[in-house]
Design an enzyme around this catalytic site. Structure first.
Site, short mmCIF file in Angstrom:
data_model
loop_
_atom_site.label_atom_id
_atom_site.label_comp_id
_atom_site.label_asym_id
_atom_site.label_seq_id
_atom_site.Cartn_x
_atom_site.Cartn_y
_atom_site.Cartn_z
N CYS A 11 9.56 -34.32 59.64
CA CYS A 11 9.02 -32.98 59.90
C CYS A 11 7.49 -33.06 59.81
O CYS A 11 6.93 -34.15 59.92
CB CYS A 11 9.62 -31.94 58.95
SG CYS A 11 9.27 -32.22 57.21
N ASN A 14 6.73 -33.11 55.33
CA ASN A 14 7.66 -33.91 54.53
C ASN A 14 7.84 -33.32 53.12
O ASN A 14 7.98 -34.06 52.13
CB ASN A 14 7.21 -35.39 54.44
CG ASN A 14 8.28 -36.32 53.86
OD1 ASN A 14 7.96 -37.26 53.13
ND2 ASN A 14 9.53 -36.09 54.16
N CYS A 16 9.53 -29.81 53.11
CA CYS A 16 10.58 -28.79 53.27
C CYS A 16 11.78 -29.33 54.06
O CYS A 16 12.82 -29.66 53.49
CB CYS A 16 10.04 -27.54 53.97
SG CYS A 16 8.80 -26.64 53.00
N ARG A 17 11.67 -29.41 55.38
CA ARG A 17 12.83 -29.67 56.22
C ARG A 17 13.36 -31.11 56.13
O ARG A 17 14.57 -31.31 55.92
CB ARG A 17 12.51 -29.32 57.69
CG ARG A 17 12.29 -27.84 57.91
CD ARG A 17 11.63 -27.56 59.25
NE ARG A 17 10.27 -28.09 59.29
CZ ARG A 17 9.49 -28.10 60.36
NH1 ARG A 17 9.97 -27.65 61.51
NH2 ARG A 17 8.26 -28.57 60.29
N SER A 18 12.48 -32.11 56.32
CA SER A 18 13.02 -33.48 56.39
C SER A 18 13.53 -34.01 55.05
O SER A 18 14.54 -34.72 55.03
CB SER A 18 12.03 -34.45 57.05
OG SER A 18 10.84 -34.57 56.31
N ASP A 128 10.29 -23.80 60.85
CA ASP A 128 9.52 -24.18 59.67
C ASP A 128 9.56 -23.02 58.67
O ASP A 128 9.06 -21.95 58.98
CB ASP A 128 8.09 -24.46 60.14
CG ASP A 128 7.22 -24.98 59.03
OD1 ASP A 128 7.64 -24.90 57.86
OD2 ASP A 128 6.12 -25.46 59.34
P1 4NP Z 1 7.84 -29.11 56.54
O1 4NP Z 1 7.12 -27.71 56.21
O2 4NP Z 1 7.16 -29.65 57.78
O3 4NP Z 1 9.25 -28.72 56.80
O4 4NP Z 1 7.65 -29.99 55.33
C1 4NP Z 1 5.75 -27.54 56.06
C2 4NP Z 1 5.14 -27.91 54.89
C3 4NP Z 1 3.77 -27.71 54.72
C4 4NP Z 1 3.04 -27.15 55.74
C5 4NP Z 1 3.65 -26.77 56.92
C6 4NP Z 1 5.00 -26.99 57.08
N1 4NP Z 1 1.66 -26.90 55.56
O5 4NP Z 1 1.05 -26.28 56.44
O6 4NP Z 1 1.08 -27.35 54.56
#
Ligand code: 4NP
Length: 156
Positions: A11, A14, A16-18, A128
């Site tokens: 993702c 790294n 939340c989703r992955s 997201d």
């Molecule tokens: P992820 O979610 O891609 O599922 O880990 C996010 C985590 C952090 C951010 C964006 C999406 N951020 O903007 O910091």
């Protein structure tokens, strides 16, 4: 010795989703006693959260669903194309960022969208949850559980 199938979930951050996709897939693999058949990891396209644990909201939601896991964020890099058989991205933006690092078509062909395994809306992005409320984390949990289950059935 039988070769392991090497699966990398990717993702943006790294956190939340992955990491959640990795933990859910591992849980399902372990439940079937198939851990010797898979090598599973996750990574982010950005370096913003390298070294961090998963997002507290992701972990809290997973815990409510009976899933606990540890995690340390890392950034996706070119060597991952050789280290993994399948690179499963959460959305089209992740796909663009990963494919931009591919050396050749063989690398590109390893990149899949997580919702290719969504029986209801294949090909969509995994949203997201970072900017939204708790219902977004639950929706992502249920979506990833569905998709990782179908992925495992497919890879067996
Ligand atoms: P992820 O979610 O891609 O599922 O880990 C996010 C985590 C952090 C951010 C964006 C999406 N951020 O903007 O910091």
């Amino acid at each position: 010795m039988e070769q392991k199938t090497r699966v990398l979930f990717v993702c943006l951050g790294n956190i939340c989703r992955s990491p959640l996709a990795r933990a859910l897939f591992e849980q399902q693999v372990n439940a079937l006693g198939l851990d010797h058949k898979f090598h599973i990891d996750s990574a982010g396209t950005s370096s913003n959260h390298v070294g961090e644990d998963a997002d507290a909201r992701t972990k809290s939601n997973a815990k409510q669903n009976g899933l606990t896991f540890s995690h340390r964020a890392r950034q996706f890099n070119k060597a991952d194309f050789d280290r993994f058989d399948r690179i499963i991205v959460m959305d089209q933006s992740n796909r663009r960022d990963v494919v931009a690092l591919a050396a050749d078509k063989a690398h590109e062909d390893k990149v899949y969208l997580m919702r290719d395994w969504d029986r209801n809306q294949p090909g969509e992005n995994v949203p997201d949850p970072w900017y939204g409320g708790s219902e977004g984390f639950e929706a992502v949990y249920q979506l990833l559980k569905h998709c990782t289950g179908n992925l495992l059935a497919d890879l067996q």
